[in-house]
Design a protein around this motif. Sequence first.
Motif, PDB file in Angstrom:
ATOM      1  N   GLY A  82      40.491  45.996  52.420  1.00  0.00           N
ATOM      2  CA  GLY A  82      38.984  46.392  53.396  1.00  0.00           C
ATOM      3  C   GLY A  82      37.978  46.076  52.006  1.00  0.00           C
ATOM      4  N   SER A  83      37.177  46.672  52.527  1.00  0.00           N
ATOM      5  CA  SER A  83      35.702  45.727  50.908  1.00  0.00           C
ATOM      6  C   SER A  83      35.070  47.524  51.339  1.00  0.00           C
ATOM      7  CB  SER A  83      34.701  45.182  51.845  1.00  0.00           C
ATOM      8  OG  SER A  83      33.991  45.950  52.652  1.00  0.00           O
ATOM      9  N   VAL A  84      34.396  47.478  49.924  1.00  0.00           N
ATOM     10  CA  VAL A  84      33.988  48.866  49.791  1.00  0.00           C
ATOM     11  C   VAL A  84      32.499  47.724  48.859  1.00  0.00           C
ATOM     12  CG1 VAL A  84      33.498  50.092  47.191  1.00  0.00           C
ATOM     13  CG2 VAL A  84      35.995  50.013  48.239  1.00  0.00           C
ATOM     14  N   ALA A  85      31.498  48.971  49.675  1.00  0.00           N
ATOM     15  CA  ALA A  85      30.052  48.943  48.733  1.00  0.00           C
ATOM     16  C   ALA A  85      29.666  49.583  48.611  1.00  0.00           C
ATOM     17  CB  ALA A  85      29.332  48.253  50.439  1.00  0.00           C
ATOM     18  N   ALA A  86      28.370  49.675  47.485  1.00  0.00           N
ATOM     19  CA  ALA A  86      27.697  50.518  46.802  1.00  0.00           C
ATOM     20  C   ALA A  86      26.103  49.814  47.229  1.00  0.00           C
ATOM     21  CB  ALA A  86      27.307  50.475  45.229  1.00  0.00           C
ATOM     22  N   PRO A  87      24.798  50.564  47.395  1.00  0.00           N
ATOM     23  CA  PRO A  87      23.979  49.883  47.422  1.00  0.00           C
ATOM     24  C   PRO A  87      23.602  49.180  46.195  1.00  0.00           C
ATOM     25  CG  PRO A  87      23.501  52.192  47.429  1.00  0.00           C
ATOM     26  CD  PRO A  87      25.323  51.942  47.120  1.00  0.00           C
ATOM     27  N   ALA A  90      26.849  44.024  45.243  1.00  0.00           N
ATOM     28  CA  ALA A  90      27.486  43.292  45.700  1.00  0.00           C
ATOM     29  C   ALA A  90      28.787  43.184  46.541  1.00  0.00           C
ATOM     30  CB  ALA A  90      28.258  41.461  44.837  1.00  0.00           C
ATOM     31  N   PRO A  91      28.654  43.427  47.936  1.00  0.00           N
ATOM     32  CA  PRO A  91      30.248  43.547  48.383  1.00  0.00           C
ATOM     33  C   PRO A  91      31.160  43.179  47.673  1.00  0.00           C
ATOM     34  CG  PRO A  91      29.673  42.761  49.673  1.00  0.00           C
ATOM     35  CD  PRO A  91      28.122  43.068  48.453  1.00  0.00           C
ATOM     36  N   VAL A  92      33.035  44.261  47.954  1.00  0.00           N
ATOM     37  CA  VAL A  92      33.658  43.831  47.031  1.00  0.00           C
ATOM     38  C   VAL A  92      34.989  43.785  47.950  1.00  0.00           C
ATOM     39  CG1 VAL A  92      35.554  44.141  45.286  1.00  0.00           C
ATOM     40  CG2 VAL A  92      33.232  44.402  44.912  1.00  0.00           C
ATOM     41  N   GLU A  93      35.508  42.515  48.913  1.00  0.00           N
ATOM     42  CA  GLU A  93      36.234  42.184  49.490  1.00  0.00           C
ATOM     43  C   GLU A  93      37.658  42.288  48.646  1.00  0.00           C
ATOM     44  OE1 GLU A  93      35.650  39.831  52.980  1.00  0.00           O
ATOM     45  OE2 GLU A  93      34.154  39.442  51.670  1.00  0.00           O
ATOM     46  N   PHE A  94      38.933  42.659  48.808  1.00  0.00           N
ATOM     47  CA  PHE A  94      40.332  43.335  48.435  1.00  0.00           C
ATOM     48  C   PHE A  94      41.863  43.417  49.488  1.00  0.00           C
ATOM     49  CE2 PHE A  94      39.250  47.428  47.474  1.00  0.00           C
ATOM     50  CZ  PHE A  94      39.945  48.297  47.734  1.00  0.00           C
ATOM     51  N   TYR A 104      41.632  39.180  46.068  1.00  0.00           N
ATOM     52  CA  TYR A 104      39.866  39.645  45.832  1.00  0.00           C
ATOM     53  C   TYR A 104      38.416  39.180  45.571  1.00  0.00           C
ATOM     54  CZ  TYR A 104      41.140  38.876  40.940  1.00  0.00           C
ATOM     55  OH  TYR A 104      42.068  38.686  39.948  1.00  0.00           O
ATOM     56  N   GLN A 105      37.451  39.220  46.465  1.00  0.00           N
ATOM     57  CA  GLN A 105      36.365  38.488  45.883  1.00  0.00           C
ATOM     58  C   GLN A 105      35.532  39.262  46.000  1.00  0.00           C
ATOM     59  OE1 GLN A 105      35.787  35.457  48.825  1.00  0.00           O
ATOM     60  NE2 GLN A 105      34.725  37.213  50.569  1.00  0.00           N
ATOM     61  N   VAL A 106      34.282  38.787  45.268  1.00  0.00           N
ATOM     62  CA  VAL A 106      32.776  39.010  44.961  1.00  0.00           C
ATOM     63  C   VAL A 106      32.385  38.256  44.478  1.00  0.00           C
ATOM     64  CG1 VAL A 106      33.578  40.274  42.420  1.00  0.00           C
ATOM     65  CG2 VAL A 106      31.709  40.979  44.293  1.00  0.00           C
ATOM     66  N   SER A 107      31.111  38.242  44.586  1.00  0.00           N
ATOM     67  CA  SER A 107      30.028  37.346  44.629  1.00  0.00           C
ATOM     68  C   SER A 107      30.187  37.128  43.060  1.00  0.00           C
ATOM     69  CB  SER A 107      28.423  37.427  45.202  1.00  0.00           C
ATOM     70  OG  SER A 107      27.331  36.868  43.932  1.00  0.00           O
ATOM     71  N   VAL A 117      28.749  44.339  39.635  1.00  0.00           N
ATOM     72  CA  VAL A 117      30.353  44.413  39.663  1.00  0.00           C
ATOM     73  C   VAL A 117      30.966  43.035  39.638  1.00  0.00           C
ATOM     74  CG1 VAL A 117      29.746  44.079  42.577  1.00  0.00           C
ATOM     75  CG2 VAL A 117      32.056  45.600  41.983  1.00  0.00           C
ATOM     76  N   THR A 118      32.301  44.548  39.311  1.00  0.00           N
ATOM     77  CA  THR A 118      33.630  43.452  38.777  1.00  0.00           C
ATOM     78  C   THR A 118      34.438  43.671  39.439  1.00  0.00           C
ATOM     79  OG1 THR A 118      33.583  44.245  36.699  1.00  0.00           O
ATOM     80  CG2 THR A 118      32.674  42.399  36.831  1.00  0.00           C
ATOM     81  N   VAL A 119      35.312  42.907  39.178  1.00  0.00           N
ATOM     82  CA  VAL A 119      37.509  43.391  40.306  1.00  0.00           C
ATOM     83  C   VAL A 119      38.012  42.960  38.893  1.00  0.00           C
ATOM     84  CG1 VAL A 119      38.512  43.350  41.895  1.00  0.00           C
ATOM     85  CG2 VAL A 119      36.416  43.311  42.863  1.00  0.00           C
ATOM     86  N   THR A 120      38.710  43.287  38.955  1.00  0.00           N
ATOM     87  CA  THR A 120      40.181  43.379  37.486  1.00  0.00           C
ATOM     88  C   THR A 120      41.310  43.389  37.917  1.00  0.00           C
ATOM     89  OG1 THR A 120      37.856  43.119  36.105  1.00  0.00           O
ATOM     90  CG2 THR A 120      40.524  43.114  34.786  1.00  0.00           C
ATOM     91  N   PRO A 121      42.758  42.594  37.994  1.00  0.00           N
ATOM     92  CA  PRO A 121      43.537  43.427  38.258  1.00  0.00           C
ATOM     93  C   PRO A 121      44.022  43.942  36.749  1.00  0.00           C
ATOM     94  CG  PRO A 121      43.328  41.409  38.188  1.00  0.00           C
ATOM     95  CD  PRO A 121      41.897  41.109  37.862  1.00  0.00           C
TER      96      PRO A 121
END
Length: 164
Positions: A82-87, A90-94, A104-107, A117-121
Amino acid sequence: MAISKAQVALLVVVAMAAAAMTPASGAYNGCQQTRMVTVQNLCGHDLTLAEFPVANSGHLFGPGFVLRHGTHAEYHVCSWTGSVAAPDAAPVEFHVGPDGGAWYQVSNTQQGGSVRVTVTPHGRPLQGHCPAAGCRDHGQCFAHAVPGGNCHNVEELKIIYYAP
């Protein structure tokens, strides 16, 4: 054969215990190891998060969840999509799979919003191609997605919100 009230009560207790042990994903019950999704707030103010689970994924945190500045929340899942978003972020899809595969992806062009926002495994060891994605503070940006979903052995997917 009649069932006594004590037997019915015991069956109810067993059913409730089984339901409580169901993984957060709700869809896959064969997990050998749960994965963790961690969300951290370093953006300088509280964030109201929204989640958009798909593919029979359960809720991570529910509607209207507020993540206080300087805190983090951890969610143990079998698998989640799914995705997680904050005001103003950028939304995070993973997707985190029960076998440790992740996508995972985010702009990585987050110039307009007031939150980065970052996404790190994380895993020991990660296998395949598992870059950090998104943008940190001070304009430092990374990839925007995992090419071809080739990231494996993920034990934790960390989403971090930053001030610009």
